[in-house]
Design an enzyme around this catalytic site. Structure first.
Site, mmCIF file in Angstrom:
data_model
loop_
_atom_site.group_PDB
_atom_site.id
_atom_site.type_symbol
_atom_site.label_atom_id
_atom_site.label_comp_id
_atom_site.label_asym_id
_atom_site.label_seq_id
_atom_site.Cartn_x
_atom_site.Cartn_y
_atom_site.Cartn_z
ATOM 1 N N ARG A 291 -0.934 9.154 8.504
ATOM 2 C CA ARG A 291 -0.714 7.873 8.821
ATOM 3 C C ARG A 291 -0.116 7.117 7.753
ATOM 4 N NH1 ARG A 291 -4.592 3.241 8.655
ATOM 5 N NH2 ARG A 291 -6.083 4.912 7.716
ATOM 6 N N ARG B 92 -0.808 9.159 1.215
ATOM 7 C CA ARG B 92 -2.320 9.151 0.973
ATOM 8 C C ARG B 92 -2.633 10.707 0.699
ATOM 9 N NH1 ARG B 92 -5.596 5.144 4.901
ATOM 10 N NH2 ARG B 92 -5.294 3.225 3.586
ATOM 11 N N GLU C 236 0.779 -1.329 0.043
ATOM 12 C CA GLU C 236 -0.006 0.023 -0.158
ATOM 13 C C GLU C 236 0.764 1.415 -0.016
ATOM 14 O OE1 GLU C 236 -2.994 -0.347 3.002
ATOM 15 O OE2 GLU C 236 -3.974 -2.100 1.950
ATOM 16 N N HIS D 88 -11.378 10.135 6.624
ATOM 17 C CA HIS D 88 -11.087 8.460 6.907
ATOM 18 C C HIS D 88 -10.527 8.308 8.144
ATOM 19 C CE1 HIS D 88 -10.528 4.359 5.579
ATOM 20 N NE2 HIS D 88 -9.312 4.533 5.642
ATOM 21 N N HIS E 71 -9.103 9.720 2.567
ATOM 22 C CA HIS E 71 -8.796 8.756 1.723
ATOM 23 C C HIS E 71 -9.036 9.169 0.429
ATOM 24 C CE1 HIS E 71 -8.560 4.740 -0.097
ATOM 25 N NE2 HIS E 71 -7.911 4.321 1.062
#
Length: 516
Positions: free
Chosen positions: A371, A277, A113, A336, A231
């Site tokens: 994060r 992200r 990811e 998110h 997100h």
């Protein structure tokens, strides 16, 4: 009022249930607004748990990726502490019965990811990790005689005496009622984050900052509230909450395209779709603002396999009338995960005595300003154990405690849904992916007005958290990680530090903003 020897755990997600099991056979009372497994963000998590399980991967490499993603404010010490423990928790969940995806040799199948240097996200059935882990924990909790669960009950306030938390005020979650107090020797807050304070969110409807606001109103210090993660690939179906197209799709080669078929991330970041992200979310946001209709294209990478390998995504697409085998999936950024929360030390202890916090409601310093993907479930697991150890040390010998059967006084005031939607739209419009002083001050004005008309403690808890997010965002005149100011678009090296703030300080910032 009820006196109990049980440790009270507020929340019903992964952190709450794992902590309850870690405390057993010590008597525990879990306060859950829903039936266990319902309404918790953990159960909706698609990607999985980040852990260095593969040959050649290390906890040190995982920690480095975590700190790099944190954009200058993540704690290297906390990152190493958490990543060091990751493997043991995956093995423990496996022993409890979690059906992690395995290869023919029995190794864990892992996804890569965003911002990870290699594939290290342990998954279940492609995109079912949260649900399957939760089902495993729920089964274990139901079997534990030392754990009592009160379902359909909402925590709405903390009792504090001389800086020490002594109890929790609770009310019925759905039937109108007044509040009753349960006094306890220890309280663990594990009630989730704040994404539902925004009009566009991937979070369950109950996750609206109530636990953070409740602690802040009781005097707990808050850390990093301005850092909200959006997100980048929520499915733009118009649903509330917005269904999620897991990042694992991009790890498998899915691309982001616009209406012209252009892979716009290639011009934004060297890692393209697997950039951090915050970078991907801003790029998707700007494509939408420009009317270029961003979409996630799984056709070449997965084809028909998307239907079987990612069943949650396939089902969401089906409900929205999208065929991911033949069509790109329209996407939009959505609130998110809240990197900020109740400030804790390395042992999970808040600034109030006898109050511990784990999971998304906490701010340990692990995530910094952004994060790292799939570190959320990991942090909840690690700090559930750490908090359980702290509670055991504080309480001493195990005692026997009776079952609790609270009685609630009459009450008939519900949260005003129209005011709640005003609050949520103000947060998305003024405190969203791209922020500036004008929008933040506008949001603070709406928050103050909603608060002035609030008739419930739950709404006041929400407005407290919203105030903390918007006020800290106004005070941080730079861009860093999930916090992007169009009027201060560059990071300021002098601000490469965490925010520590109380509600009283946030209210002063709000008051000054309202005077402008």
């Amino acid at each position: 009022m009820i006196e109990t020897k049980r440790t009270i755990i507020v929340g019903a997600g992964l952190g709450a249930l794992y902590a309850a099991l870690k405390l057993a056979p010590r008597p525990v009372l879990v306060i859950s607004p829903e039936t266990l497994g319902e309404g918790a963000s953990s159960a909706w998590a698609q990607g999985g748990v980040a852990a260095a399980m593969a040959a050649g991967d290390t906890a040190e490499a995982h920690a480095r990726d975590t700190v790099t993603a944190g954009a200058g404010t993540a704690s290297p010490e906390i990152a190493q502490l958490v990543t060091d423990e990751a493997r043991q928790h995956i093995l423990e969940l496996t022993n409890l019965g979690t059906p992690f995806d395995r290869d023919a040799e029995g190794g864990y199948v892992m996804s890569r990811e965003a911002a990870h240097s290699q594939a290290r996200v342990v998954r279940v059935k492609g995109d079912q990790a949260g649900r399957e882990i939760m089902q495993t924990l729920i089964g274990a909790v139901r079997k534990s005689p030392s754990i009592q669960v009160l379902e359909g009950v909402l925590a709405q306030g903390l009792e504090v005496k001389n800086g020490t938390v002594t109890g929790v005020w609770i009310e019925r979650a759905y039937a109108p009622s007044g509040a009753t107090l349960i006094r306890s020797p220890a309280v663990l807050l594990a009630g989730g984050g704040s994404g539902g304070l925004f009009a566009v969110t991937t979070n369950p409807p109950r996750i609206r900052g109530q636990v953070i606001g409740m602690a802040a109103r009781a005097g707990a210090r808050i850390a990093d509230p301005e850092f909200v993660q959006f997100h980048p690939t929520a499915i733009a179906s118009g649903d509330d909450p917005a269904p999620l197209a897991t990042e694992a799709l991009r790890g498998e080669g899915a691309t982001l395209i616009n209406a012209a078929g252009e892979r716009f991330m290639l011009a934004v970041h060297p890692d393209a779709e697997l950039a951090p992200r915050d970078i991907v979310a801003r790029a998707v946001y700007l494509e939408r603002q420009a009317g270029r209709e961003p979409a996630l294209d799984t056709r070449a990478a997965l084809g028909a396999e998307v239907l079987t390998r990612f069943p949650a995504v396939a089902e969401s697409c089906k409900r929205a009338g999208i065929d991911p085998v033949s069509q790109p999936i329209p996407v939009a950024p959505a609130a998110h995960y809240h990197m900020g929360g109740i400030d804790t030390d390395a042992l999970g202890q808040s600034s109030l005595a006898r109050l511990w916090v784990c999971g998304e409601a906490s701010s340990t310093g692990l995530h910094g300003a952004n994060r790292l993907a799939s570190n959320g479930l990991l942090e909840a697991l690690v700090y559930a154990r750490i908090c359980a150890l702290g509670i055991e040390a504080a309480l001493g010998d195990i005692v026997v405690a009776d079952e609790i059967a609270p009685e609630f006084p009459d009450g008939d005031i519900a949260v005003n849904e129209a005011q709640l939607m005003r609050l949520r739209h103000a947060m998305t419009d003024g405190v969203g992916v791209v922020r500036d002083a004008t929008g933040l001050k506008s949001a603070l004005r709406v928050i103050a007005d909603v608060e002035a008309h609030a008739c419930t403690e739950t709404m006041r808890n929400m407005t407290a958290t919203a105030t903390l997010i918007a006020a800290a965002a106004l005070a941080r005149e730079e861009s860093r990680g999930g916090h992007y100011r169009s009027d201060f678009p560059e990071p300021d090296p002098d601000m490469a530090h965490r925010t520590k703030i109380t509600l009283q300080e946030a209210l002063k910032i709000r008051a000054r903003a309202l005077e402008d």
